[in-house]
Design a protein around this motif. Structure first.
Motif, PDB file in Angstrom:
ATOM      1  N   ASN A   1       0.591  -1.427   0.105  1.00  0.00           N
ATOM      2  CA  ASN A   1       0.013   0.031   0.125  1.00  0.00           C
ATOM      3  C   ASN A   1       0.769   1.312   0.068  1.00  0.00           C
ATOM      4  N   PHE A   2       2.060   1.051  -0.081  1.00  0.00           N
ATOM      5  CA  PHE A   2       3.038   2.266  -0.158  1.00  0.00           C
ATOM      6  C   PHE A   2       3.473   2.608  -1.480  1.00  0.00           C
ATOM      7  N   ALA A   3       3.189   1.804  -2.265  1.00  0.00           N
ATOM      8  CA  ALA A   3       3.671   1.762  -3.697  1.00  0.00           C
ATOM      9  C   ALA A   3       3.296   3.203  -4.449  1.00  0.00           C
ATOM     10  N   PRO A   4       1.828   3.578  -4.276  1.00  0.00           N
ATOM     11  CA  PRO A   4       1.229   4.881  -4.893  1.00  0.00           C
ATOM     12  C   PRO A   4       2.191   6.048  -4.669  1.00  0.00           C
ATOM     13  N   GLN A   5       2.121   6.109  -3.048  1.00  0.00           N
ATOM     14  CA  GLN A   5       2.963   7.318  -2.461  1.00  0.00           C
ATOM     15  C   GLN A   5       4.561   7.251  -2.724  1.00  0.00           C
ATOM     16  N   ALA A   6       5.182   5.987  -2.802  1.00  0.00           N
ATOM     17  CA  ALA A   6       6.543   6.100  -3.325  1.00  0.00           C
ATOM     18  C   ALA A   6       6.585   6.633  -4.759  1.00  0.00           C
ATOM     19  N   ALA A   7       5.626   6.264  -5.754  1.00  0.00           N
ATOM     20  CA  ALA A   7       5.970   6.771  -6.893  1.00  0.00           C
ATOM     21  C   ALA A   7       5.534   8.177  -7.053  1.00  0.00           C
ATOM     22  N   ALA A   8       4.621   8.598  -6.430  1.00  0.00           N
ATOM     23  CA  ALA A   8       4.638  10.070  -6.351  1.00  0.00           C
ATOM     24  C   ALA A   8       5.677  10.912  -5.705  1.00  0.00           C
ATOM     25  N   TRP A   9       6.512  10.194  -4.909  1.00  0.00           N
ATOM     26  CA  TRP A   9       7.559  10.931  -4.439  1.00  0.00           C
ATOM     27  C   TRP A   9       8.661  10.668  -5.404  1.00  0.00           C
ATOM     28  N   VAL A  10       8.772   9.666  -6.199  1.00  0.00           N
ATOM     29  CA  VAL A  10       9.796   9.676  -7.312  1.00  0.00           C
ATOM     30  C   VAL A  10       9.651  10.678  -8.370  1.00  0.00           C
ATOM     31  N   ALA A  11       8.194  10.924  -8.699  1.00  0.00           N
ATOM     32  CA  ALA A  11       7.885  11.772  -9.673  1.00  0.00           C
ATOM     33  C   ALA A  11       8.242  13.305  -9.193  1.00  0.00           C
TER      34      ALA A  11
ATOM     35  N   GLU B   1      -1.114   5.983 -12.466  1.00  0.00           N
ATOM     36  CA  GLU B   1      -2.584   6.098 -13.543  1.00  0.00           C
ATOM     37  C   GLU B   1      -2.905   4.802 -13.585  1.00  0.00           C
ATOM     38  N   GLU B   2      -1.784   3.812 -14.066  1.00  0.00           N
ATOM     39  CA  GLU B   2      -2.044   2.464 -14.373  1.00  0.00           C
ATOM     40  C   GLU B   2      -2.586   1.364 -13.631  1.00  0.00           C
ATOM     41  N   ASN B   3      -1.928   1.561 -12.228  1.00  0.00           N
ATOM     42  CA  ASN B   3      -1.990   0.731 -11.286  1.00  0.00           C
ATOM     43  C   ASN B   3      -2.963   0.994 -10.368  1.00  0.00           C
TER      44      ASN B   3
ATOM     45  N   ASN C   1      -7.620   5.671  -9.290  1.00  0.00           N
ATOM     46  CA  ASN C   1      -8.282   6.570  -8.458  1.00  0.00           C
ATOM     47  C   ASN C   1      -7.597   6.991  -7.007  1.00  0.00           C
ATOM     48  N   HIS C   2      -6.318   6.720  -7.097  1.00  0.00           N
ATOM     49  CA  HIS C   2      -5.771   7.104  -5.793  1.00  0.00           C
ATOM     50  C   HIS C   2      -5.211   8.684  -5.814  1.00  0.00           C
ATOM     51  N   ARG C   3      -5.456   9.053  -4.379  1.00  0.00           N
ATOM     52  CA  ARG C   3      -5.415  10.529  -4.272  1.00  0.00           C
ATOM     53  C   ARG C   3      -4.085  10.839  -4.585  1.00  0.00           C
ATOM     54  N   MET C   4      -2.862  10.234  -4.680  1.00  0.00           N
ATOM     55  CA  MET C   4      -1.616  10.521  -5.087  1.00  0.00           C
ATOM     56  C   MET C   4      -1.614  11.160  -6.490  1.00  0.00           C
ATOM     57  N   LEU C   5      -2.517  10.542  -7.402  1.00  0.00           N
ATOM     58  CA  LEU C   5      -2.444  11.081  -8.828  1.00  0.00           C
ATOM     59  C   LEU C   5      -2.977  12.479  -8.955  1.00  0.00           C
ATOM     60  N   ALA C   6      -3.773  12.953  -8.121  1.00  0.00           N
ATOM     61  CA  ALA C   6      -4.173  14.370  -7.960  1.00  0.00           C
ATOM     62  C   ALA C   6      -3.059  15.246  -7.558  1.00  0.00           C
ATOM     63  N   ARG C   7      -2.335  14.591  -6.508  1.00  0.00           N
ATOM     64  CA  ARG C   7      -1.318  15.636  -6.009  1.00  0.00           C
ATOM     65  C   ARG C   7      -0.418  15.740  -7.046  1.00  0.00           C
ATOM     66  N   VAL C   8      -0.126  14.728  -7.831  1.00  0.00           N
ATOM     67  CA  VAL C   8       1.161  14.798  -8.766  1.00  0.00           C
ATOM     68  C   VAL C   8       0.874  15.845  -9.957  1.00  0.00           C
ATOM     69  N   ASP C   9      -0.630  15.668 -10.127  1.00  0.00           N
ATOM     70  CA  ASP C   9      -1.160  16.680 -11.165  1.00  0.00           C
ATOM     71  C   ASP C   9      -1.060  18.208 -10.637  1.00  0.00           C
ATOM     72  N   ASN C  10      -1.205  18.284  -9.219  1.00  0.00           N
ATOM     73  CA  ASN C  10      -1.057  19.721  -8.791  1.00  0.00           C
ATOM     74  C   ASN C  10       0.508  20.152  -8.735  1.00  0.00           C
ATOM     75  N   LEU C  11       1.166  19.283  -8.597  1.00  0.00           N
ATOM     76  CA  LEU C  11       2.668  19.613  -8.864  1.00  0.00           C
ATOM     77  C   LEU C  11       3.036  19.716  -9.914  1.00  0.00           C
ATOM     78  N   PHE C  12       2.448  19.114 -11.138  1.00  0.00           N
ATOM     79  CA  PHE C  12       2.975  19.530 -12.464  1.00  0.00           C
ATOM     80  C   PHE C  12       2.394  20.917 -12.975  1.00  0.00           C
TER      81      PHE C  12
END
Length: 326
Positions: free
Chosen positions: A225-235, A255-257, A260-271
């Motif tokens: 369950n840490f994988a989405p947050q870890a991928a967001a930190w890598v990005a 986005e693929e795995n 609907n995770h909340r980390m996807l919105a945080r990465v888009d906000n960063l971009f």
């Protein structure tokens, strides 16, 4: 006047002195006491339980099981050790060795239990209960690991190593499901440890170190369950240094795995903000140059060090020419 005949004569008074009060037992009393002790010690029912012939191996082992059932673990260890020491050729002694490990396990002495299970596997590798012992070895490692992610998780890693390939080795074992249930918990601990270190570097804006730890979680523990947050930190770490393409690759992983995770919105906000720039890392030159093996050798058989003032050659030690006449 005649004396009264009805009165009984008065008994003589006995005077006790200090010497008469100290009553010493006679030799006959001591002899009788020693005789009784000798008869009691020679009786068959009074034989010591430590003797091999006092109880059979099965009787000792049954006594050990009853003591374990009553949670008298200290006595159970003593009894099982007697079975193992006095009846080594009996098959029950093998069960006693495994019971000793189980007693340590019930006492939550994970270190002693693990060592006992490892001895059982080493001494009886073809025994029918090796699968049980291997499962308990990994479980002892897992239970001895701290529950906090910030602590050392070497024990969790050892548990993963012990359980690796368990299903292939013991496909018919009833403990396969136990191993399958425990493996994700061990992975979660290891992933949590990496995330704790990555958070430490991320707070200090050390993006290279934070990206390395977070990428480890994405590569080794993608199902945690840490994988989405870890991928967001890598990005985030890539984007902070201006590597937009690499940051978008990490976003695509989320986005693929985890669409609907909340980390996807945080990465888009960063971009939505402009990317950063890679800082210039200072280069620290070495204080002196280490000579290579291909360079010339000095006059004393060693390499000529590039020291200031021409001390590398020293003119064939000409400056010390006067030492020959000393």
């Amino acid at each position: 006047m005649e004396p009264d005949r009805d009165r009984s004569p008065t008994p003589p008074r006995v005077v006790w002195n200090a010497r008469s009060r100290s009553l010493r037992p006679s030799l006959l009393v001591w002899a009788a006491l020693l005789l009784c002790l000798g008869l009691f010690s020679s009786h068959p029912s009074a034989a010591s339980d430590d003797e091999p012939g006092a109880m059979s191996a099965q009787e000792r082992y049954d006594l050990c099981l009853r003591q374990v059932k009553r949670r008298n673990y200290t006595k159970a260890l003593e009894t099982c050790n007697r079975v193992r020491n006095f009846h080594r050729d009996d098959p029950v002694s093998i069960l006693a060795e495994l019971t000793i490990a189980d007693v340590y396990y019930k006492r939550k002495d994970w270190e002693q239990a693990r060592l006992a299970y490892e001895d059982f596997v080493r001494l009886h590798p073809r025994n029918a209960r090796v699968d049980y012992a291997v499962w308990r070895i990994g479980d002892c490692w897992f239970r001895s690991a701290p529950a906090s992610f910030g602590r050392d998780q070497t024990a969790s890693k050892q548990a993963m190593t012990v359980w690796a390939g368990y299903e292939d080795r013991f496909s018919d074992s009833p403990h396969v499901q136990d191993v399958k249930a425990a493996m994700p918990k061990a992975r979660r601990r290891l992933a949590g440890k990496e995330m704790a270190v990555a958070r430490y570097y991320r707070v200090r804006r050390s993006w290279r170190a934070a990206r390395g730890r977070a990428q480890t979680v994405v590569d080794r523990y993608p199902q945690s369950n840490f994988a989405p947050q870890a991928a967001a930190w890598v990005a985030e770490s890539w984007y902070r240094w201006g590597f937009v393409d690499e940051a978008k690759q990490s976003r695509s992983f989320i986005e693929e795995n985890y669409p609907n995770h909340r980390m996807l919105a945080r990465v888009d906000n960063l971009f939505s903000r402009p990317p950063g720039e890679m800082p210039e890392e200072p280069v620290f030159p070495r204080p002196f140059r280490i000579p290579k093996a291909s360079e010339g050798m000095g006059p004393m058989g060693g390499p000529a060090m590039g020291m200031p003032g021409g001390m590398g050659g020293m003119g064939g030690m000409g400056g010390m020419g006067g030492m020959g006449g000393m």
